[in-house]
Design a protein around this motif. Structure first.
Motif, PDB file in Angstrom:
ATOM      1  N   ASP A   1       7.660  -3.019   8.198  1.00 52.28           N
ATOM      2  CA  ASP A   1       8.218  -1.689   7.912  1.00 52.28           C
ATOM      3  C   ASP A   1       9.325  -1.765   6.865  1.00 52.28           C
ATOM      4  N   TRP A   2      10.205  -2.777   6.992  1.00 51.41           N
ATOM      5  CA  TRP A   2      11.285  -2.940   6.019  1.00 51.41           C
ATOM      6  C   TRP A   2      10.712  -3.232   4.634  1.00 51.41           C
TER       7      TRP A   2
ATOM      8  N   GLN B   1      16.255  -2.628   0.804  1.00 48.43           N
ATOM      9  CA  GLN B   1      16.326  -2.926   2.230  1.00 48.43           C
ATOM     10  C   GLN B   1      16.675  -4.391   2.506  1.00 48.43           C
TER      11      GLN B   1
ATOM     12  N   ARG C   1       7.718  -2.515   3.475  1.00 53.74           N
ATOM     13  CA  ARG C   1       7.024  -1.323   2.984  1.00 53.74           C
ATOM     14  C   ARG C   1       8.015  -0.286   2.463  1.00 53.74           C
ATOM     15  N   SER C   2       9.115  -0.094   3.160  1.00 54.70           N
ATOM     16  CA  SER C   2      10.136   0.854   2.724  1.00 54.70           C
ATOM     17  C   SER C   2      10.708   0.443   1.370  1.00 54.70           C
ATOM     18  N   GLU C   3      10.970  -0.847   1.218  1.00 50.38           N
ATOM     19  CA  GLU C   3      11.528  -1.295  -0.060  1.00 50.38           C
ATOM     20  C   GLU C   3      10.543  -1.059  -1.199  1.00 50.38           C
TER      21      GLU C   3
ATOM     22  N   ASP D   1       7.698   1.053  -1.232  1.00 50.00           N
ATOM     23  CA  ASP D   1       7.304   2.460  -1.393  1.00 50.00           C
ATOM     24  C   ASP D   1       8.453   3.369  -1.820  1.00 50.00           C
ATOM     25  N   GLU D   2       9.634   3.148  -1.260  1.00 56.56           N
ATOM     26  CA  GLU D   2      10.758   4.046  -1.496  1.00 56.56           C
ATOM     27  C   GLU D   2      11.762   3.491  -2.500  1.00 56.56           C
TER      28      GLU D   2
ATOM     29  N   LEU E   1      13.966   1.260  -2.058  1.00 57.63           N
ATOM     30  CA  LEU E   1      15.271   1.104  -1.424  1.00 57.63           C
ATOM     31  C   LEU E   1      15.575  -0.381  -1.277  1.00 57.63           C
TER      32      LEU E   1
END
Length: 167
Positions: A40-41, A52, A43-45, A47-48, A50
């Motif tokens: 999840d971390w 992370q 993917r967030s970095e 996709d978004e 960010l």
């Protein structure tokens, strides 16, 4: 294969090769940090966009260096007041817990202040601050590390989310 792994593989297959390699590297790094939710971390970095990984490394470093360090051998004994309390018969485990809880509150207050980007109690000043990720060479990437206070508890290296601090 569990659902998380199926979802991860499905998501990876939709990425360009360079992003896929970056995502796999990020997942490996998050797993090395002990993040239970490494996919999840990562993917967030990706996709978004960010930072992370930088957030995780910073917050875990604060746990080790400012909060959990009080449980180390001789840490309390370096503080005269703690030494006096120990000599008077105070329970060492309770003092360690107190020191760690106070350190947590101080770290939380500091990252919360950093997240604010300026002193809300001072008007007429045109100054503020940001916390930003840097690359390997130390140069800023332009990606802000915001909301640090929101994830401080979740970065407890013990996996307890700081629950032991208030026992």
């Amino acid at each position: 294969m569990d659902d998380v792994e199926v979802t991860w593989q499905s998501w990876l297959s939709g990425l360009a090769p360079s992003k896929r390699a970056a995502a796999e590297s990020l997942r490996t790094q998050f797993e090395a940090l002990g993040a239970a939710d490494a996919p999840d971390w990562a993917r967030s970095e990706v996709d978004e966009n960010l930072p992370q990984l930088a957030r995780s490394v910073l917050l875990r470093s604060l746990w080790r260096g400012a909060i959990d360090c009080w449980a180390g051998p001789g840490a309390l004994e370096q503080v005269a007041a703690a030494r006096r309390l120990l000599d008077a018969g105070a329970d060492k485990d309770d003092l360690v817990l107190l020191a760690r809880a106070v350190a947590y509150e101080a770290v939380f207050a500091a990252v919360d202040e950093l997240d604010c980007g300026g002193d809300v109690n001072v008007s007429g000043m045109d100054v503020g601050w940001v916390v930003m990720e840097s690359g390997e060479d130390g140069s800023p990437t332009g990606r802000l590390l915001s909301g640090l206070h929101e994830d401080l508890l979740a970065m407890d290296p013990s996996g307890r989310d700081g629950a032991d601090l208030w026992q």
